[in-house]
Design a protein around this motif. Structure first.
Motif, PDB file in Angstrom:
ATOM      1  N   ALA A   1      -0.570  -2.638 -19.074  1.00  0.00           N
ATOM      2  CA  ALA A   1       0.408  -2.804 -17.995  1.00  0.00           C
ATOM      3  C   ALA A   1       1.806  -3.046 -18.557  1.00  0.00           C
ATOM      4  O   ALA A   1       1.970  -3.710 -19.593  1.00  0.00           O
ATOM      5  CB  ALA A   1       0.008  -3.969 -17.102  1.00  0.00           C
ATOM      6  N   THR A   2       2.793  -2.494 -17.865  1.00  0.00           N
ATOM      7  CA  THR A   2       4.201  -2.683 -18.228  1.00  0.00           C
ATOM      8  C   THR A   2       4.946  -3.283 -17.049  1.00  0.00           C
ATOM      9  O   THR A   2       4.895  -2.750 -15.935  1.00  0.00           O
ATOM     10  CB  THR A   2       4.851  -1.350 -18.622  1.00  0.00           C
ATOM     11  N   PHE A   3       5.635  -4.379 -17.296  1.00  0.00           N
ATOM     12  CA  PHE A   3       6.451  -5.028 -16.261  1.00  0.00           C
ATOM     13  C   PHE A   3       7.764  -4.266 -16.122  1.00  0.00           C
ATOM     14  O   PHE A   3       8.443  -3.982 -17.113  1.00  0.00           O
ATOM     15  CB  PHE A   3       6.712  -6.483 -16.651  1.00  0.00           C
ATOM     16  N   ASN A   4       8.137  -3.931 -14.891  1.00  0.00           N
ATOM     17  CA  ASN A   4       9.387  -3.217 -14.643  1.00  0.00           C
ATOM     18  C   ASN A   4      10.519  -4.174 -14.273  1.00  0.00           C
ATOM     19  O   ASN A   4      11.493  -4.308 -14.996  1.00  0.00           O
ATOM     20  CB  ASN A   4       9.194  -2.175 -13.552  1.00  0.00           C
ATOM     21  N   GLN A   5      10.366  -4.841 -13.145  1.00  0.00           N
ATOM     22  CA  GLN A   5      11.370  -5.803 -12.726  1.00  0.00           C
ATOM     23  C   GLN A   5      10.839  -6.601 -11.543  1.00  0.00           C
ATOM     24  O   GLN A   5       9.813  -6.248 -10.942  1.00  0.00           O
ATOM     25  CB  GLN A   5      12.688  -5.141 -12.353  1.00  0.00           C
TER      26      GLN A   5
ATOM     27  N   PRO B   1       0.804  -1.234   0.000  1.00  0.00           N
ATOM     28  CA  PRO B   1       0.000   0.000   0.000  1.00  0.00           C
ATOM     29  C   PRO B   1       0.832   1.277   0.000  1.00  0.00           C
ATOM     30  O   PRO B   1       0.356   2.325  -0.432  1.00  0.00           O
ATOM     31  CB  PRO B   1      -0.839  -0.124   1.277  1.00  0.00           C
ATOM     32  N   ALA B   2       2.063   1.183   0.469  1.00  0.00           N
ATOM     33  CA  ALA B   2       2.930   2.362   0.470  1.00  0.00           C
ATOM     34  C   ALA B   2       3.490   2.671  -0.908  1.00  0.00           C
ATOM     35  O   ALA B   2       4.003   3.767  -1.152  1.00  0.00           O
ATOM     36  CB  ALA B   2       4.072   2.175   1.460  1.00  0.00           C
ATOM     37  N   HIS B   3       3.374   1.699  -1.812  1.00  0.00           N
ATOM     38  CA  HIS B   3       3.906   1.877  -3.161  1.00  0.00           C
ATOM     39  C   HIS B   3       2.875   1.420  -4.194  1.00  0.00           C
ATOM     40  O   HIS B   3       3.193   0.693  -5.133  1.00  0.00           O
ATOM     41  CB  HIS B   3       5.228   1.120  -3.323  1.00  0.00           C
ATOM     42  N   GLY B   4       1.659   1.875  -3.991  1.00  0.00           N
ATOM     43  CA  GLY B   4       0.579   1.613  -4.935  1.00  0.00           C
ATOM     44  C   GLY B   4      -0.324   2.834  -5.004  1.00  0.00           C
ATOM     45  O   GLY B   4      -1.069   3.104  -4.058  1.00  0.00           O
ATOM     46  N   LYS B   5      -0.216   3.592  -6.062  1.00  0.00           N
ATOM     47  CA  LYS B   5      -0.959   4.837  -6.193  1.00  0.00           C
ATOM     48  C   LYS B   5      -1.594   4.919  -7.574  1.00  0.00           C
ATOM     49  O   LYS B   5      -1.130   4.301  -8.530  1.00  0.00           O
ATOM     50  CB  LYS B   5      -0.036   6.046  -6.006  1.00  0.00           C
ATOM     51  N   ILE B   6      -2.657   5.725  -7.662  1.00  0.00           N
ATOM     52  CA  ILE B   6      -3.270   6.036  -8.947  1.00  0.00           C
ATOM     53  C   ILE B   6      -3.188   7.546  -9.147  1.00  0.00           C
ATOM     54  O   ILE B   6      -3.681   8.313  -8.325  1.00  0.00           O
ATOM     55  CB  ILE B   6      -4.741   5.594  -8.998  1.00  0.00           C
ATOM     56  N   THR B   7      -2.552   7.959 -10.219  1.00  0.00           N
ATOM     57  CA  THR B   7      -2.497   9.375 -10.571  1.00  0.00           C
ATOM     58  C   THR B   7      -3.485   9.625 -11.698  1.00  0.00           C
ATOM     59  O   THR B   7      -3.420   8.962 -12.734  1.00  0.00           O
ATOM     60  CB  THR B   7      -1.082   9.782 -11.013  1.00  0.00           C
ATOM     61  N   TRP B   8      -4.413  10.553 -11.467  1.00  0.00           N
ATOM     62  CA  TRP B   8      -5.435  10.832 -12.479  1.00  0.00           C
ATOM     63  C   TRP B   8      -5.196  12.205 -13.103  1.00  0.00           C
ATOM     64  O   TRP B   8      -4.605  13.095 -12.491  1.00  0.00           O
ATOM     65  CB  TRP B   8      -6.843  10.758 -11.891  1.00  0.00           C
ATOM     66  N   SER B   9      -5.662  12.354 -14.339  1.00  0.00           N
ATOM     67  CA  SER B   9      -5.516  13.640 -15.008  1.00  0.00           C
ATOM     68  C   SER B   9      -6.653  13.834 -15.996  1.00  0.00           C
ATOM     69  O   SER B   9      -7.198  12.868 -16.547  1.00  0.00           O
ATOM     70  CB  SER B   9      -4.169  13.737 -15.731  1.00  0.00           C
TER      71      SER B   9
ATOM     72  N   LEU C   1      -5.772   7.459 -16.138  1.00  0.00           N
ATOM     73  CA  LEU C   1      -5.313   6.927 -14.851  1.00  0.00           C
ATOM     74  C   LEU C   1      -3.954   6.266 -15.061  1.00  0.00           C
ATOM     75  O   LEU C   1      -3.809   5.395 -15.915  1.00  0.00           O
ATOM     76  CB  LEU C   1      -6.304   5.898 -14.304  1.00  0.00           C
ATOM     77  N   ARG C   2      -2.989   6.705 -14.295  1.00  0.00           N
ATOM     78  CA  ARG C   2      -1.663   6.072 -14.333  1.00  0.00           C
ATOM     79  C   ARG C   2      -1.442   5.362 -12.999  1.00  0.00           C
ATOM     80  O   ARG C   2      -1.588   5.971 -11.940  1.00  0.00           O
ATOM     81  CB  ARG C   2      -0.568   7.108 -14.595  1.00  0.00           C
ATOM     82  N   LEU C   3      -1.100   4.098 -13.083  1.00  0.00           N
ATOM     83  CA  LEU C   3      -0.999   3.263 -11.892  1.00  0.00           C
ATOM     84  C   LEU C   3       0.434   2.791 -11.715  1.00  0.00           C
ATOM     85  O   LEU C   3       1.095   2.402 -12.687  1.00  0.00           O
ATOM     86  CB  LEU C   3      -1.933   2.050 -12.004  1.00  0.00           C
ATOM     87  N   GLU C   4       0.900   2.848 -10.478  1.00  0.00           N
ATOM     88  CA  GLU C   4       2.211   2.305 -10.136  1.00  0.00           C
ATOM     89  C   GLU C   4       2.023   1.333  -8.984  1.00  0.00           C
ATOM     90  O   GLU C   4       1.304   1.635  -8.026  1.00  0.00           O
ATOM     91  CB  GLU C   4       3.186   3.409  -9.713  1.00  0.00           C
ATOM     92  N   GLY C   5       2.646   0.180  -9.089  1.00  0.00           N
ATOM     93  CA  GLY C   5       2.445  -0.797  -8.026  1.00  0.00           C
ATOM     94  C   GLY C   5       3.638  -1.706  -7.809  1.00  0.00           C
ATOM     95  O   GLY C   5       4.265  -2.164  -8.769  1.00  0.00           O
ATOM     96  N   GLU C   6       3.943  -1.930  -6.546  1.00  0.00           N
ATOM     97  CA  GLU C   6       4.929  -2.937  -6.159  1.00  0.00           C
ATOM     98  C   GLU C   6       4.182  -4.033  -5.402  1.00  0.00           C
ATOM     99  O   GLU C   6       3.573  -3.778  -4.363  1.00  0.00           O
ATOM    100  CB  GLU C   6       6.019  -2.318  -5.271  1.00  0.00           C
TER     101      GLU C   6
ATOM    102  N   ARG D   1      -1.629   2.015 -17.369  1.00  0.00           N
ATOM    103  CA  ARG D   1      -2.323   3.188 -17.906  1.00  0.00           C
ATOM    104  C   ARG D   1      -3.715   2.769 -18.367  1.00  0.00           C
ATOM    105  O   ARG D   1      -3.888   1.760 -19.066  1.00  0.00           O
ATOM    106  CB  ARG D   1      -1.541   3.790 -19.071  1.00  0.00           C
ATOM    107  N   LEU D   2      -4.696   3.561 -17.951  1.00  0.00           N
ATOM    108  CA  LEU D   2      -6.093   3.295 -18.283  1.00  0.00           C
ATOM    109  C   LEU D   2      -6.758   4.617 -18.628  1.00  0.00           C
ATOM    110  O   LEU D   2      -6.595   5.606 -17.914  1.00  0.00           O
ATOM    111  CB  LEU D   2      -6.799   2.633 -17.096  1.00  0.00           C
ATOM    112  N   VAL D   3      -7.499   4.651 -19.727  1.00  0.00           N
ATOM    113  CA  VAL D   3      -8.233   5.847 -20.131  1.00  0.00           C
ATOM    114  C   VAL D   3      -9.717   5.513 -20.141  1.00  0.00           C
ATOM    115  O   VAL D   3     -10.128   4.491 -20.697  1.00  0.00           O
ATOM    116  CB  VAL D   3      -7.790   6.343 -21.522  1.00  0.00           C
ATOM    117  N   LEU D   4     -10.517   6.359 -19.504  1.00  0.00           N
ATOM    118  CA  LEU D   4     -11.963   6.128 -19.465  1.00  0.00           C
ATOM    119  C   LEU D   4     -12.706   7.451 -19.586  1.00  0.00           C
ATOM    120  O   LEU D   4     -12.129   8.523 -19.414  1.00  0.00           O
ATOM    121  CB  LEU D   4     -12.362   5.390 -18.181  1.00  0.00           C
ATOM    122  N   LYS D   5     -13.985   7.349 -19.884  1.00  0.00           N
ATOM    123  CA  LYS D   5     -14.865   8.515 -19.894  1.00  0.00           C
ATOM    124  C   LYS D   5     -15.645   8.531 -18.589  1.00  0.00           C
ATOM    125  O   LYS D   5     -16.409   7.604 -18.313  1.00  0.00           O
ATOM    126  CB  LYS D   5     -15.803   8.473 -21.096  1.00  0.00           C
TER     127      LYS D   5
END
Length: 203
Positions: A149-153, A41-49, A193-198, A170-174
């Protein structure tokens, strides 16, 4: 003598797995350990724009995100993802706006305190990317959406020493399709929506 030989063989048998853990993170998704994972939870965020009156792109975050994943690197189509979002954590980086975002004009958080996503299919689109299709329920409305989704490591995190898998999404919605219609059309309907997750291996 036999006991010494047996111990040596057992040690040699365990060396590949030990070496893999100590080798450092891998950017090869085929090397990910299969099994169940839980979002840190400390490294799981959604950034919206979204577009702000056409003059700029406005950004904010949603920070109350819980997720579980089942990963199968050999058969990615069998992988699954479920996400629960606390809508009360929506943050527009402005106290007045934050209160407005929680009203019926937008998320109506008193009536709809959570949003959920449950994957229905996972389709690899390259060696390190996949399209995750699933059902998003937001403000009481359920629609199918697609998350890229993109795998980082993956590897042992140097912070907590736990096996960790990292992704971006990355997710785009109306928003109007989910009943979030406040100030349309001067505020953008299309939301990115841009999502980052560990994700940590479940214990």
């Amino acid at each position: 003598m036999r006991r010494t030989t047996l111990l040596a063989l057992l040690c040699l048998a365990g060396m590949p797995a030990l070496a893999q853990d100590q080798a450092g993170p891998s950017t090869d998704p085929t090397q990910v350990k299969p099994g169940a994972y839980v979002l840190d939870p400390a490294h799981g965020k959604i950034t919206w724009s979204l577009s702000h009156l056409g003059y700029s792109t406005y950004y904010g975050q949603i920070t109350d995100v819980a997720a579980k994943a089942t990963l199968d690197p050999k058969e990615p189509a069998k992988s699954r993802l479920t996400v629960t979002v606390g809508t009360d954590s929506v943050n527009g980086l402005n106290d007045k706006l934050n209160q407005h975002l929680k009203t019926p004009d937008f998320f109506d958080t008193a009536k709809f305190p959570t949003a959920t996503f449950a994957s229905t299919s996972v389709e690899p689109t390259s060696p390190t990317t996949a399209r995750i299709v699933g059902d998003l329920t937001l403000k009481g409305i359920t629609k199918q959406v697609a998350l890229d989704a993109t795998f980082n490591q993956a590897g042992i995190s140097p912070v907590d020493k736990k096996y960790t898998v990292g992704f971006d999404g990355r997710l785009v919605l109306k928003r109007s399709e989910f009943g979030i219609s406040g100030f349309l059309p001067i505020l953008g309907d299309e939301v990115t929506l841009r999502l980052e997750g560990e994700f940590k291996a479940a214990e």
